[in-house]
Scaffold this active site. Sequence first.
Site, PDB file in Angstrom:
ATOM      1  N   HIS A  96       0.852  -1.199   0.000  1.00  0.00           N
ATOM      2  CA  HIS A  96       0.000   0.000   0.000  1.00  0.00           C
ATOM      3  C   HIS A  96       0.882   1.241   0.000  1.00  0.00           C
ATOM      4  CE1 HIS A  96      -3.643   2.342   0.639  1.00  0.00           C
ATOM      5  NE2 HIS A  96      -2.840   3.145   1.317  1.00  0.00           N
ATOM      6  N   ASP A 175     -15.762   2.937   5.692  1.00  0.00           N
ATOM      7  CA  ASP A 175     -14.659   3.801   5.243  1.00  0.00           C
ATOM      8  C   ASP A 175     -15.105   4.685   4.087  1.00  0.00           C
ATOM      9  OD1 ASP A 175     -11.884   4.738   5.034  1.00  0.00           O
ATOM     10  OD2 ASP A 175     -11.975   3.735   3.106  1.00  0.00           O
ATOM     11  N   ARG A 182     -14.557  13.072   5.516  1.00  0.00           N
ATOM     12  CA  ARG A 182     -13.233  13.623   5.856  1.00  0.00           C
ATOM     13  C   ARG A 182     -12.737  14.543   4.758  1.00  0.00           C
ATOM     14  NH1 ARG A 182      -9.775   8.675   6.235  1.00  0.00           N
ATOM     15  NH2 ARG A 182      -8.080  10.125   6.629  1.00  0.00           N
ATOM     16  N   SER A 197      -8.602   3.750   8.035  1.00  0.00           N
ATOM     17  CA  SER A 197      -9.108   3.740   6.657  1.00  0.00           C
ATOM     18  C   SER A 197      -8.308   2.736   5.809  1.00  0.00           C
ATOM     19  CB  SER A 197      -8.995   5.165   6.083  1.00  0.00           C
ATOM     20  OG  SER A 197      -9.166   5.169   4.704  1.00  0.00           O
ATOM     21  N   LYS A 201      -9.479  -1.661   4.855  1.00  0.00           N
ATOM     22  CA  LYS A 201      -9.558  -2.165   3.478  1.00  0.00           C
ATOM     23  C   LYS A 201      -8.544  -3.278   3.242  1.00  0.00           C
ATOM     24  CE  LYS A 201      -9.260   2.099   2.183  1.00  0.00           C
ATOM     25  NZ  LYS A 201      -9.308   3.468   1.731  1.00  0.00           N
TER      26      LYS A 201
HETATM   27  N1  URA Z   1      -5.617   6.383   1.713  1.00  0.00           N
HETATM   28  C1  URA Z   1      -6.694   5.789   2.296  1.00  0.00           C
HETATM   29  O1  URA Z   1      -7.151   4.741   1.857  1.00  0.00           O
HETATM   30  N2  URA Z   1      -7.254   6.381   3.357  1.00  0.00           N
HETATM   31  C2  URA Z   1      -6.767   7.531   3.878  1.00  0.00           C
HETATM   32  O2  URA Z   1      -7.313   7.990   4.849  1.00  0.00           O
HETATM   33  C3  URA Z   1      -5.651   8.144   3.269  1.00  0.00           C
HETATM   34  C4  URA Z   1      -5.072   7.549   2.183  1.00  0.00           C
END
Ligand code: URA
Length: 451
Positions: A96, A175, A182, A197, A201
């Site tokens: 990620h 999320d 947000r 967040s 995922k």
């Molecule tokens: N990427 C995400 O998936 N969530 C965030 O809050 C920031 C970057």
Amino acid sequence: MINAHLKEGKRMSKENFQVYPLIDKKKKGERLTDKEIKWFIQNYTDGKIPDYQMSAMLMAIFLKGMDVAETAALTDAMLESGEQLKFPGKNVIDKHSTGGIGDKASFILAPIASAAGVKVPMIAGRGLGHTGGTVDKIEAIKGFNTALDLKEFQKKLNQDGLVLIGQTPEIAPADRLIYALRDVTATVDSVPLITASIMSKKLAEGANGIVFDIKTGTGAFMRQTKDARALAKSLILTSKRFKKKAVALITDMNQPLGRAVGHSNEIIESIETLKGNGPKDLTDISLALAAHMIHQAGIEKTYEKALKKAKEMVSSGKALEEFRKLIKTQGGDEKVIDDYSRLPMAEVQTEIKAPKAGYIKMFDNAKIGLLLTELGGGRKFKTDKIDFGVGFDFKKRIGDQVKKGETIFTITHHAHQKDIVAKINTTFQKEVLTLSASKVKAQKLILEKLS
Ligand code: URA
């Protein structure tokens, strides 16, 4: 062979708390319990708590923070709002990146890791703010389907060991709702909120280990290295609490990664890197991240051996063939690998030149992403369609010496966009580029490693 199954999100919170006292508690900097957090998230996702109260809670979290246990409870609550994939075996590893300008490393590291025997389940994002998105970029390839459902996603991971899709409605719906809030309440850059967040995922997609690329600098969400370090630590601690292996690299995002910023041109640069002809920074970061994935999967015992293997996957052409297979099996035109003219490309090139001699000291990298949006290479509104054929190609890096009138980057654009290009030139000279009369040290790429 991976035996995957879907698990329905658990809905366990039966408590009956009140919204106002919980917001008040966090506002005063007190800890919320696991039950309070789960109740809040569940009721918000179910539509029983309105956006204005959730916004107040998000701002309270932003201002007062959360400890590791609260962050884990928040992650858990968001994870349980949707479906979760589970894969046995330890070789299912994802990566990620927190996002940046010109970041196309996924297209290189995922085929390298997959060619080495790692199963790579990628659920990637679209462009966000000034940053580009992996899903948007791969869609520059005609026919590539990023909208497989979760069943197809699992089947393809089992069969091919590599799959790349966009966010689905089943994965962490909390999320999705919270992220949208947000985005409009100035609560994006909060360590606990970003951690929950990202982790909700990643945990839902069933990876057994995660390699994080935490960007820092003028093109990153975390501009300061100390904030990137805090986020890296939080992601690693949260991964550990969920019994996932994790390693984080903190990497420079003060200038575009590689030379290409756009969509089609980033795909071309990725293919060139898989062919062994990529720019050094992009090659180095992709190999390092892929090596951590190979090591985490237990395929090689040491990082050094994993790095050697990653390099072999490129030199043997196996990684390129993995990428070709990924494109083909997701419905894309795999002939682009050998014929770049099959990608959409705008017809005019304009060079942007140095206004005076000097050394390149700094780029305001986030603004480079925003300038691309002006050309149509990003979205101003959710419904905007991306123009894959426009882009920037950088010839110079931080630390390079330039003569007056020397090209810093080339813009690929449409003939009718001359006025926009003139505006981009002015903004670049005034607000993006800083030249220095004295020598400037080249930027280090991989700044820290945490595990
Ligand atoms: N990427 C995400 O998936 N969530 C965030 O809050 C920031 C970057």
